[in-house]
Design a protein around this motif. Structure first.
Motif, mmCIF file in Angstrom:
data_model
loop_
_atom_site.group_PDB
_atom_site.id
_atom_site.type_symbol
_atom_site.label_atom_id
_atom_site.label_comp_id
_atom_site.label_asym_id
_atom_site.label_seq_id
_atom_site.Cartn_x
_atom_site.Cartn_y
_atom_site.Cartn_z
ATOM 1 N N ALA A 184 0.816 -1.216 0.000
ATOM 2 C CA ALA A 184 0.000 0.000 0.000
ATOM 3 C C ALA A 184 0.847 1.262 0.000
ATOM 4 C CB ALA A 184 -0.927 -0.002 1.218
ATOM 5 N N PHE A 185 2.065 1.166 0.503
ATOM 6 C CA PHE A 185 2.917 2.351 0.629
ATOM 7 C C PHE A 185 3.938 2.459 -0.494
ATOM 8 C CE2 PHE A 185 6.244 4.749 3.251
ATOM 9 C CZ PHE A 185 5.631 5.967 3.025
ATOM 10 N N LYS A 199 -4.842 7.035 4.961
ATOM 11 C CA LYS A 199 -5.545 5.767 4.784
ATOM 12 C C LYS A 199 -5.049 4.722 5.776
ATOM 13 C CE LYS A 199 -7.077 2.530 1.240
ATOM 14 N NZ LYS A 199 -7.023 2.164 -0.199
ATOM 15 N N ALA A 200 -3.729 4.702 6.008
ATOM 16 C CA ALA A 200 -3.174 3.740 6.970
ATOM 17 C C ALA A 200 -3.524 4.114 8.395
ATOM 18 C CB ALA A 200 -1.662 3.665 6.809
ATOM 19 N N PRO A 224 2.655 -3.639 12.094
ATOM 20 C CA PRO A 224 3.378 -3.248 10.869
ATOM 21 C C PRO A 224 3.307 -1.756 10.573
ATOM 22 C CG PRO A 224 2.094 -5.237 10.486
ATOM 23 C CD PRO A 224 1.668 -4.704 11.814
ATOM 24 N N LYS A 225 2.208 -1.114 10.896
ATOM 25 C CA LYS A 225 2.076 0.319 10.657
ATOM 26 C C LYS A 225 3.114 1.100 11.457
ATOM 27 C CE LYS A 225 -2.949 0.069 9.990
ATOM 28 N NZ LYS A 225 -3.010 0.480 8.577
ATOM 29 N N HIS A 243 -0.074 10.160 15.026
ATOM 30 C CA HIS A 243 -1.107 10.157 13.998
ATOM 31 C C HIS A 243 -1.678 8.750 13.815
ATOM 32 C CE1 HIS A 243 -3.432 10.995 10.534
ATOM 33 N NE2 HIS A 243 -2.524 10.700 9.617
ATOM 34 N N LEU A 244 -0.806 7.753 13.757
ATOM 35 C CA LEU A 244 -1.259 6.374 13.615
ATOM 36 C C LEU A 244 -2.079 5.928 14.821
ATOM 37 C CD1 LEU A 244 2.006 4.753 12.181
ATOM 38 C CD2 LEU A 244 -0.120 5.182 10.937
ATOM 39 N N ALA A 245 -1.630 6.322 16.019
ATOM 40 C CA ALA A 245 -2.343 5.914 17.238
ATOM 41 C C ALA A 245 -3.727 6.541 17.304
ATOM 42 C CB ALA A 245 -1.523 6.302 18.468
ATOM 43 N N LEU A 246 -3.803 7.841 17.108
ATOM 44 C CA LEU A 246 -5.087 8.542 17.195
ATOM 45 C C LEU A 246 -6.015 8.134 16.060
ATOM 46 C CD1 LEU A 246 -6.755 10.659 18.699
ATOM 47 C CD2 LEU A 246 -5.650 12.425 17.298
ATOM 48 N N GLY A 247 -5.454 7.976 14.863
ATOM 49 C CA GLY A 247 -6.280 7.633 13.711
ATOM 50 C C GLY A 247 -6.852 6.234 13.793
ATOM 51 N N THR A 248 -6.009 5.251 14.122
ATOM 52 C CA THR A 248 -6.501 3.878 14.198
ATOM 53 C C THR A 248 -7.398 3.663 15.401
ATOM 54 O OG1 THR A 248 -4.463 3.226 15.363
ATOM 55 C CG2 THR A 248 -4.529 2.919 12.965
ATOM 56 N N ALA A 249 -7.186 4.415 16.476
ATOM 57 C CA ALA A 249 -8.013 4.264 17.676
ATOM 58 C C ALA A 249 -9.416 4.810 17.465
ATOM 59 C CB ALA A 249 -7.355 4.964 18.862
ATOM 60 N N THR A 250 -9.550 5.877 16.695
ATOM 61 C CA THR A 250 -10.847 6.521 16.492
ATOM 62 C C THR A 250 -11.461 6.207 15.137
ATOM 63 O OG1 THR A 250 -9.818 8.539 15.602
ATOM 64 C CG2 THR A 250 -10.167 8.428 17.985
#
Length: 279
Positions: free
Chosen positions: A15-16, A97-98, A124-125, A180-187
């Motif tokens: 994806a990246f 997106k990730a 992996p992210k 960003h990954l933590a907040l985005g995937t959590a919410t």
């Protein structure tokens, strides 16, 4: 490494790196690193050509023009702000997106009934995207050094200084990418997460720049520390120790962000209702 985690790494890598995202980010971040020294020298040349006009206005800009065209450390230092500023903003937006965007579009479903776990989705992210940001920042700093050594009169930058400053800039980018990954995937709200992280990356350095406090031991001022370190000709052993402690604080917060993301992913229920399927 189990099969689920391997599949998670393969998914994120494809994806990246198999899309235009990584290429765009590489061009933007490396371009910023090389463009900043050129802008500094161009500004100095422009002011020098307008020296007669400044003299008529009673302004002596000779010292400023000499400074802008003298040492390579000024060009490398100026590139830090562009890499950790504009470069970071572009990076955060392109990994939306990730960072939870795929959850909103139902592109990712974690069927726990089949024995799948959140670890293979989250882990992996937090490896691929932060480390890629770190590598791009370090390479961009060396690219900036290469350009600065050509366009400036005096090359007062050493390999170790660029490596240290690039490491700090890279850890700074990793820091915001992890949050960003933590907040985005959590919410599951990537746009909101990107807005929060971009706002923090823009506002916090400006606040710290206007204070007299030391940037050391402050993970939120890593970009300011990277810009000032490159201007110092000699770094003492005590300073180097404090820098590594500061990096350690930042890495600890990144691990905490990962654990929060993993906990939140295990705790929240993903809405898989509806007939819409997106691959």
């Amino acid at each position: 490494m189990n099969m689920q985690t391997k599949a998670g790494f393969k998914k994120e890598i494809l994806a990246f790196f198999r899309t235009s995202r990584f290429l765009i980010l590489a061009l933007v971040i490396l371009g910023l690193g090389m463009l900043s020294p050129l802008l500094i020298t161009a500004m100095g040349s422009l002011m020098d050509s307008m020296s007669d006009l400044y003299n008529e206005m009673g302004m002596d800009v000779s010292d400023l023009t000499d400074m802008l065209g003298s040492s390579a450390s000024i060009g490398v230092s100026s590139s830090v702000g562009d890499i950790t500023g504009v470069g970071l903003i572009v990076y955060l937006l392109l990994i939306n997106k990730a960072a939870g965007g795929e959850q909103k579009k139902r592109a990712v479903i974690i069927p726990r009934s089949a024995g799948l776990r959140s670890f293979g989705y989250i882990f992996p992210k937090f490896i691929i995207y932060p480390l890629s940001a770190f590598a791009l920042a370090v390479v961009a700093m060396f690219a900036s050094w290469g350009v600065s050594s050509i366009v400036f009169d005096y090359n007062d930058v050493t390999f170790g200084g660029v490596l240290l400053s690039g490491t700090l800039a890279g850890v700074c980018m990793m820091f915001y990418v992890c949050f960003h990954l933590a907040l985005g995937t959590a919410t599951g709200k990537a746009g909101m997460s990107a807005a929060v992280c971009i706002g923090a990356s823009v506002i916090l350095p400006s606040i710290f720049a206007f204070t007299t406090s030391d940037y050391m031991f402050n993970p939120f001022a890593l970009d300011n520390l990277a810009g000032t370190i490159i201007l110092q000709p000699n770094i003492s052993g005590e300073q180097l120790r404090d820098i590594f402690v500061t990096i350690g604080f930042a890495l600890g917060l990144m691990v905490l962000a990962y654990l929060i993301a993993l906990f939140a992913q295990n705790a929240r229920k993903i809405d898989n209702s509806g007939n819409e399927i997106e691959l």
